[in-house]
Design a protein around this motif. Structure first.
Motif, short mmCIF file in Angstrom:
data_model
loop_
_atom_site.label_atom_id
_atom_site.label_comp_id
_atom_site.label_asym_id
_atom_site.label_seq_id
_atom_site.Cartn_x
_atom_site.Cartn_y
_atom_site.Cartn_z
N GLN A 25 1.64 14.02 -13.76
CA GLN A 25 2.09 13.30 -12.45
C GLN A 25 0.89 13.11 -11.76
O GLN A 25 0.88 12.07 -10.84
CB GLN A 25 2.82 14.35 -11.50
N ALA A 28 -1.42 7.65 -12.78
CA ALA A 28 -0.40 6.63 -12.43
C ALA A 28 0.36 6.01 -13.35
O ALA A 28 -0.31 6.28 -14.78
CB ALA A 28 -1.16 5.68 -11.74
N THR A 29 1.23 5.26 -13.35
CA THR A 29 2.25 5.04 -14.46
C THR A 29 2.28 3.44 -14.50
O THR A 29 1.51 2.67 -13.43
CB THR A 29 3.67 5.34 -14.19
N GLU A 32 3.96 2.00 -11.63
CA GLU A 32 2.99 2.18 -10.34
C GLU A 32 1.98 1.00 -10.29
O GLU A 32 1.83 0.58 -9.22
CB GLU A 32 2.52 3.37 -10.26
N ALA A 35 3.60 -2.29 -9.57
CA ALA A 35 4.06 -2.52 -8.13
C ALA A 35 2.88 -2.60 -7.25
O ALA A 35 2.76 -3.31 -6.48
CB ALA A 35 5.00 -1.28 -7.86
N MET A 36 1.64 -1.85 -7.60
CA MET A 36 0.62 -1.95 -6.77
C MET A 36 -0.21 -3.45 -6.67
O MET A 36 -0.60 -3.86 -5.56
CB MET A 36 -0.55 -0.97 -6.95
N LYS A 39 2.04 -5.69 -4.87
CA LYS A 39 1.92 -5.43 -3.40
C LYS A 39 0.56 -5.98 -2.91
O LYS A 39 0.40 -6.38 -1.91
CB LYS A 39 1.94 -3.96 -3.32
N ASP A 65 -4.52 5.11 -5.20
CA ASP A 65 -3.67 6.17 -5.28
C ASP A 65 -4.06 6.86 -6.76
O ASP A 65 -3.97 6.41 -7.79
CB ASP A 65 -2.18 5.67 -5.56
N LEU A 68 -5.57 5.13 -9.83
CA LEU A 68 -5.09 3.61 -9.68
C LEU A 68 -5.53 3.06 -8.63
O LEU A 68 -5.53 3.48 -7.35
CB LEU A 68 -3.44 4.02 -9.45
#
Length: 153
Positions: A25, A28-29, A32, A35-36, A39, A65, A68
């Motif tokens: 966890q 990052a996946t 993710e 999506a980033m 964004k 993050d 990531l």
């Protein structure tokens, strides 16, 4: 075997899967990263290239993050923004190679021009472990640049 040693041993054995899950966890996946990048592209479109580059290069900003972070390249291979290493901004990395000799920036620019949206695999230093690791980078072309964010495997 004493009961206390047996209980402690059992607790350690049972804790290993949970520790592995917690470590997973921390990374990052692919979802993710995708999506980033989306964004980041939306942020640049709404706020302009300069504000977008400044926010993406901000290590405490919304585009960093865990392992990531986003990077923006001009299509000639010059870094416009870098979420993990601001010293890279302004440098042309078109000839940069990974540890296997792959010219990943040159390939990335070719993919940006031919596909626009893509995933790319290469090896790079994970900023959280400081070790070379396999990386997959998701990228989207935006005008005369490409916005990318990747995951370490």
């Amino acid at each position: 075997m004493k009961p206390s040693i047996l209980i402690a041993s059992l607790a350690c054995v049972l804790a290993v899967p949970f520790m592995q899950l917690a470590h997973a966890q921390d990374k990052a996946t692919a979802a993710e990263a995708t999506a980033m990048v989306k964004k980041g592209v939306a942020f640049i479109k709404a706020n302009g290239k300069d504000k977008g580059a400044a926010e993406i290069s901000n290590k405490a900003g919304q585009f960093v993050d865990r392992d990531l972070y986003l990077v923006i390249y001009a299509l000639d291979g010059t870094v416009r923004a870098h979420g993990a290493n601001e010293k890279m901004v302004g440098k042309n990395l078109i000839d940069l190679k990974d540890v296997d000799g792959k010219e990943f920036v040159k390939e990335r620019m070719e993919l940006a021009k031919s596909k626009g949206t893509f995933w790319q695999d290469y090896k790079f230093t994970d900023p959280t472990t400081k070790k070379i690791a396999p990386k997959s980078m998701y990228c989207e072309k935006l005008d005369d640049a490409v916005v990318c964010g990747g995951i370490y495997k």
